[in-house]
Design a protein around this motif. Sequence first.
Motif, short mmCIF file in Angstrom:
data_model
loop_
_atom_site.label_atom_id
_atom_site.label_comp_id
_atom_site.label_asym_id
_atom_site.label_seq_id
_atom_site.Cartn_x
_atom_site.Cartn_y
_atom_site.Cartn_z
N GLU A 18 0.83 -1.21 0.00
CA GLU A 18 0.00 0.00 0.00
C GLU A 18 0.87 1.26 0.00
N ALA A 19 1.90 1.29 0.86
CA ALA A 19 2.80 2.45 0.90
C ALA A 19 3.59 2.57 -0.40
N SER A 20 3.96 1.44 -0.95
CA SER A 20 4.69 1.43 -2.22
C SER A 20 3.83 2.02 -3.34
N ALA A 21 2.56 1.60 -3.41
CA ALA A 21 1.65 2.12 -4.43
C ALA A 21 1.42 3.61 -4.26
N ALA A 22 1.28 4.06 -3.02
CA ALA A 22 1.08 5.49 -2.75
C ALA A 22 2.29 6.30 -3.17
N MET A 23 3.50 5.77 -2.90
CA MET A 23 4.73 6.47 -3.29
C MET A 23 4.80 6.63 -4.81
#
Length: 112
Positions: free
Chosen positions: A72-77
């Motif tokens: 999720e954090a990777s996609a947001a980044m």
Amino acid sequence: SEGGAYEIIKPIVIPDAGAEAAVVLTGTWFGGNSIPTEGMSNANSIKCIPDATRVTSELKSSRLVLSETDPEASAAMLESAGLSLSPQDIERPVVFNDLHYASEELFSQQSR
């Protein structure tokens, strides 16, 4: 030798994003000529460094992949940086790679 699939996987970290991802460059390799490795041992030496094998690689596409630890954090980044997960065709000159070690799972190379 006939060749096969070739991938380079590189990590991506955007400063202050607190996440990570990777770019995967995909293509093919072919060739396979044995070449002497710099510093190759002679017959009287105890330590023996084998010849390297020179192959040619041609990268044709790139794609971004999310971190397995925090997708999720990777996609947001990636989204905040305006980057897409869709594969992209790329044009890159053909490169020679000297393989110093190879197994079914992993190899070590030096690109030229």
